[in-house]
Design an enzyme around this catalytic site. Structure first.
Site, PDB file in Angstrom:
ATOM      1  CG  LEU C  79      -2.348  -1.100   0.896  1.00  0.00           C
ATOM      2  CD1 LEU C  79      -2.786  -1.366   2.277  1.00  0.00           C
ATOM      3  CD2 LEU C  79      -3.144  -0.513  -0.105  1.00  0.00           C
ATOM      4  CB  CYS C 136      -6.059  -2.461   5.219  1.00  0.00           C
ATOM      5  SG  CYS C 136      -5.539  -1.939   4.186  1.00  0.00           S
ATOM      6  CE  LYS C 171     -10.779  -3.471  -4.903  1.00  0.00           C
ATOM      7  NZ  LYS C 171      -9.433  -3.126  -5.630  1.00  0.00           N
ATOM      8  CB  THR C 272      -4.319  -7.608 -13.161  1.00  0.00           C
ATOM      9  OG1 THR C 272      -3.889  -7.918 -12.201  1.00  0.00           O
ATOM     10  CG2 THR C 272      -2.546  -8.711 -13.896  1.00  0.00           C
TER      11      THR C 272
END
Ligand SMILES: Cc1cc2nc3c(=O)[nH]c(=O)nc-3n(C[C@H](O)[C@H](O)[C@H](O)COP(=O)(O)OP(=O)(O)OC[C@H]3O[C@@H](n4cnc5c(N)ncnc54)[C@H](O)[C@@H]3O)c2cc1C
Ligand SMILES: Cc1cc2nc3c(=O)[nH]c(=O)nc-3n(C[C@H](O)[C@H](O)[C@H](O)COP(=O)(O)OP(=O)(O)OC[C@H]3O[C@@H](n4cnc5c(N)ncnc54)[C@H](O)[C@@H]3O)c2cc1C
Ligand SMILES: Cc1cc2nc3c(=O)[nH]c(=O)nc-3n(C[C@H](O)[C@H](O)[C@H](O)COP(=O)(O)O)c2cc1C
Ligand SMILES: Cc1cc2nc3c(=O)[nH]c(=O)nc-3n(C[C@H](O)[C@H](O)[C@H](O)COP(=O)(O)O)c2cc1C
Ligand code: FES
Ligand code: FES
Lengths: 311, 276, 311, 276
Positions: C79, C136, C171, C272
């Protein structure tokens, strides 16, 4: 590392089960062994794990049952199998010809079905261990998957444990938040070893027809695509329990197998790779031997769990 | 002689815009295939495409295997990009084969189904009435070769761009009707005229009704998604009428089925047994 | 389906946010937009989601931070980011030049950090929505990942909800037993929309060195390998909640994007694929348009959620 | 002229057992690369290998790009199997380039690092003292071409199979030592003799000590695992001394670093700034 020469030992132990090498077959990818006998000498395998068995035969799902995905495949076979009785009568005699431990993978829709299957299989001559597939929905509890709910899981393993004296391997589902926790539940409920992991839930959509490709809508993802996830889960599991762990998920080569062994798996199982390459298991055994020679390690057990993490 | 071997590509060229002919030279002596058998062929070089793909043997000559294929998706696209000199893993011959015809026979090919039937037509030269249906003229391949081998060829296309416009099963039906009027064939003669078919499911299904009505034996080569091709994954099953169940348990069990593996008990089934 | 001709509408709505098409960028794969401006016209995108921001800058992990896997990659960037302040000062002015909604992805180690980041970002001119990365670990609760624990998740979303009036996208992490349940927690805590999904935990072992390849040991798996899992999770989520879902995970082509839209996602994000093909987003937009034309559908919203399951 | 384009392979042949030279013909007019820049090159045809791989420009002539590469793993293996006529996607030129040398210069190549340095040596013909270290004679490539271009070549191999046995950094050290004794170069002359290096990290690290001691500027091309190559993923960072922090916060902040991206701020860094 001290370089050693001479004979290399590949033999490992899963509870009381001794394997000549750590390479097993993954349930559902090797039939009952027969189909592969024309490609490889089955005697060379560490163990044969057969297609999942239920106490009564199952028809399985309509087709399409399989669909390829990037570096993987989804399957929704629907656990088609001939049932425990037919397995014992028609398939075990073939397997008894070989000097390879036979692991009977089994499942049920209810605790009772699990227990019956385990009991019947334990009576059969030539079954050396049981592998319990708990990635099945529990008919009696709103179809909650046994292996994703600690309580159901504990319940079914505890009952099966009472029903068998064979080494009991519990095969964990990856579709959980904390596999370490599930592993501890299985260990406490009496599992002698753990298989990690079963397939990951997945879906492919046919965009023209606006339908899932698989007749069953969802399927289980296997193959190299899932390997990094499986290595992680094996590592997590090995740190959570003290019983042996069998690693699987996307193993195609000896190098892949070694990732799992180094991460702590005492043995590994080859699944989807058998479809791609019917001699994959033997190539993996040979590749592991070669690796030991190159690294000057004489005993595979010195490799198992040798992972050193980065600080 | 192992059924798992490597081959070098010695040809991989287009027959027309849609079809390619792949010719492979095995690294070792291999088992000769029978008409209707198939091979699982590697189509990529790494893990994507992952699985081998099934292709019917199209020809086997001088220890060379050849396959006629149509580019459909990822695997066949990848295969089409490989070149002479590239090396592929192959498994085969796999599955059962067309039962031997007893005299002249009818071959019904839908599209790429021609690939599976040609070895039969080639083996029993000048004995086949070939019915060959396709979407359009561009979907018809290998016609020159076939003209020599078959006794007679009937062509239909969906758009009328070649042969008759319409479905190939209609052509078969008409032919059988005329045959009946012309010859009044005895059940024995009829029995001799067996039918072999390979093509899409709707074609086979329509054909099954025609052949049942005509009382002729018909063998159909089936397609299913395959993972292993050798009977291990249970991915490729078709529904087969469970005669034992019907016999044992009577009428209420009729319509019951068991699953058989296309790759092992098939790909060729008696069309009567298939539950559509 | 009725075949229609004429103009096709690709526009979709995520809560109050209107997008000209459903193609967004996935956080962490598109920087702050600058790097891609030399490859594509940013104005053509549905929305730009920027790299995850924290209230204070982060250095991130040592290298290796990325490693390729079959049809995928693992990342453990850690991050790294310039912090909310520098983003607002140095990066937003660039993004404000474009007529594209900017979604600020953010995270924290504590509820307080989340709230501070959300508050600062909401004040900034040119931030049109917030995307909250809850994958997280929570520093204050034994490093339990917010997004895998319903209670922590509810707590942090509830607080962030109070701190912002912008559309709040949460998310979700795929590393959970039941994403539908987590989705409902997020919905009830005040999320306006959900992004599904973040990366799956994974590990690659360097067998010679007996060490994980990534300096951080574990990483997050992304890319086509995970697509079937992501489609499944999007479908599960769409059936669990009534707020809009943004689908992502392994989308490389328009066909892949359509799988998610058909499964119920109102928009999709490309991650990606941007690394493999810097113009992937535009090719996907064009491909979706072409699909609509071929299918005779004039409004993308007629495609969204059109999945018919096999019985 | 876009930095993202397709190329046709016009050559992909082995230089020796370990190295291949890939020559690409872009489909369109492209931007000319500078010495030290690199390209991200597709290595497979489907999703495995997935990511493009970084390769330094080795030569650019008549709108053809060439790359010298070593087969290391999955991506380079896959690339090595592609053939003339295959089409690849390419991104580039990427990254910064070697600063222009001010007179003669030293180029220090470890193994495949030669690929990155050759454009510099070629551009400034007869101005480079090339120090080229490798594992063994089989790891040395392009020597003929290089002999013409460089002013002088010093070779070391780990096993003594070619050149001197030992490390290339020792050879550089010896050379600088002799130079000092012979010429007593003034600081200005020294400044002119800048050093350019590309090779494994241990080599660069050793070199950084030598060049610091010698007071010579040295520019090193760094390698890191890359996902995007264009600055977006933050995968490829190296630790760079944070001078601002040291200046602002004094001694206790010395040793502090920031991350810079090899693909964007690099691949070439002043060797002094790198935190090993
Ligand atoms: C016994 C048998 C013999 C065959 N012989 C030939 C032949 O001689 N020539 C020829 O061109 N084709 C033949 N096929 C069909 C061929 O196998 C498929 O076209 C091929 O597998 C498609 O792969 P793909 O990756 O290109 O397509 P995909 O992208 O995987 O799919 C494209 C289409 O093919 C279907 N399909 C995918 N995988 C399979 C599979 N394994 N089996 C059947 N259908 C599939 C899908 O449903 C889809 O409609 C045969 C199939 C079988 C089962
Ligand atoms: C700016 C730059 C320029 C380069 N120029 C050249 C060149 O001109 N010729 C050449 O042969 N090689 C060059 N390389 C190295 C080349 O990119 C790697 O050898 C290649 O990516 C390895 O890919 P692989 O799939 O074959 O190996 P992998 O199987 O991926 O790995 C093999 C080894 O390569 C390392 N590696 C993997 N991916 C990368 C990556 N993306 N970057 C760096 N190391 C990696 C791994 O740590 C491992 O040790 C360059 C690298 C960089 C960063
Ligand atoms: C076609 C197929 C059928 C499977 N059937 C079973 C089964 O009956 N019982 C079971 O426990 N696992 C079954 N599995 C899961 C595998 O045993 C294995 O856990 C999984 O595929 C991951 O390994 P792999 O990636 O090497 O295939 C099956 C997998 C496949 C692909
Ligand atoms: C290099 C990299 C960095 C990422 N950084 C973030 C991030 O900062 N915040 C976040 O929410 N997701 C981050 N993600 C996850 C992506 O946004 C996305 O959810 C995931 O990669 C799946 O999509 P994909 O398969 O298309 O990449 C990152 C992914 C990658 C590959
Ligand atoms: S394809 Fe595996 S059983 Fe037929
Ligand atoms: S490779 Fe992605 S930032 Fe450098």
């Amino acid at each position: 590392m001290v370089k050693r020469t001479g004979a290399r030992s590949l033999s490992v132990k899963i509870a009381s089960l001794k394997l000549k090498n750590p390479v097993m077959t993954a349930s559902g990818t090797f039939g009952y062994g027969e189909e592969y006998a024309e490609f490889i000498d089955l005697n060379r395998l560490g163990a044969i794990v057969v297609k999942g068995l239920s106490i009564t035969p199952r028809l399985g799902n309509p087709t399409p049952r399989v669909v390829e995905t990037p570096a993987g495949m989804l399957n929704a076979i629907g656990l088609q199998n001939i049932g425990v009785k037919a397995f014992v009568k028609d398939k075990l005699p073939f397997l008894r010809q070989f000097k390879v431990p036979v692991v009977a993978n089994f499942f049920g829709d209810t605790v009772h079905e699990y227990v019956s299957a385990a009991r019947e299989l334990s009576k059969a001559e030539g079954v050396n261990a049981l592998e319990m597939n708990i990635s099945c929905p529990n008919k009696q509890e709103g179809w909650i998957v046994f292996g994703t709910d600690p309580k159901s899981m504990d319940g079914v393993i505890t009952e099966v444990r009472k029903a068998t004296d064979l080494p009991l391997i519990v095969k964990l589902s990856p579709n959980v938040t904390d596999i370490g926790r599930m592993a501890r539940v299985a260990e406490n409920a009496g599992a002698d070893a753990l298989s990690v992991m079963n397939t990951i839930r997945g879906m492919v959509v046919d965009i023209r027809r606006r339908k899932p490709v698989l007749a069953n809508n969802t399927g289980g993802l296997s193959g190299p695509a899932i390997r990094p996830v499986a290595v992680q889960m094996v590592w997590d599991t090995c740190r959570a329990v003290s019983i042996p762990v069998i690693g699987m998920g996307g193993i195609m080569t000896a190098g892949d197998a070694l990732e799992f062994l180094i991460a702590g798996a005492v043995a590994i199982a080859v699944g989807t790779a058998n479809f791609v390459n019917p001699v994959a298991t033997l190539e993996i055994i040979e590749g592991i031997e070669k690796f030991l020679a190159e690294e000057g390690v004489s005993d595979i057990n010195d490799i198992i769990g040798s992972l050193r993490v980065n600080e | 002689m192992s059924k798992f071997f490597t081959c070098e590509i010695v040809g991989n060229s287009g027959q027309n815009a849609n079809f390619k002919l792949l010719t492979l030279q095995p690294a070792s002596q291999i088992i000769a295939p029978k008409p209707g058998q198939f091979y699982m062929i590697q189509t990529g070089t790494a893990c994507d495409p992952l699985l081998k793909r099934p292709f019917s043997i199209y020809n086997f000559e001088q220890n060379h295997l050849s396959f006629l294929y149509r580019i459909r998706g990822k695997g066949t696209l990848s295969l089409s990009q490989l070149r002479e000199g590239d090396v592929l893993q192959v498994i085969g011959p796999l599955g059962n084969s067309y039962p031997e015809p007893d005299g002249d026979f009818i071959a019904v090919a839908g599209g790429i189904g021609i690939a599976s039937l040609l070895p039969l037509i080639r083996k029993y030269r000048q004995r086949a009435y070939l019915f060959y249906g396709a979407m359009n003229t561009g979907d018809l391949v290998m016609l020159e070769e076939t003209r020599e081998l078959a006794k007679e060829i009937f062509i239909t296309t969906d758009d009328g761009s070649d042969g008759q416009k319409g479905w190939i099963t209609h052509a078969v039906k008409d032919f059988l009707g005329e045959l009946k009027i012309a010859n009044q064939p005895s059940p024995r003669r009829k029995g001799a005229l067996s039918i072999y078919a390979c093509g899409p499911v709707p074609m086979l299904k329509a054909l099954s009704e025609i052949t049942r009505a005509a009382g002729l034996p018909c063998y159909a080569s089936m397609e299913e998604h395959m993972a292993c091709g050798i009977g291990a994954c249970l991915g490729c099953v078709v529904k087969i009428a469970d005669k034992r169940a019907s016999l044992q348990r009577g009428a209420e069990a009729a319509g019951q089925f068991i699953y058989k593996r296309v790759c092992k008990e098939g790909p060729i089934f008696n069309i009567e047994d298939i539950v559509w």
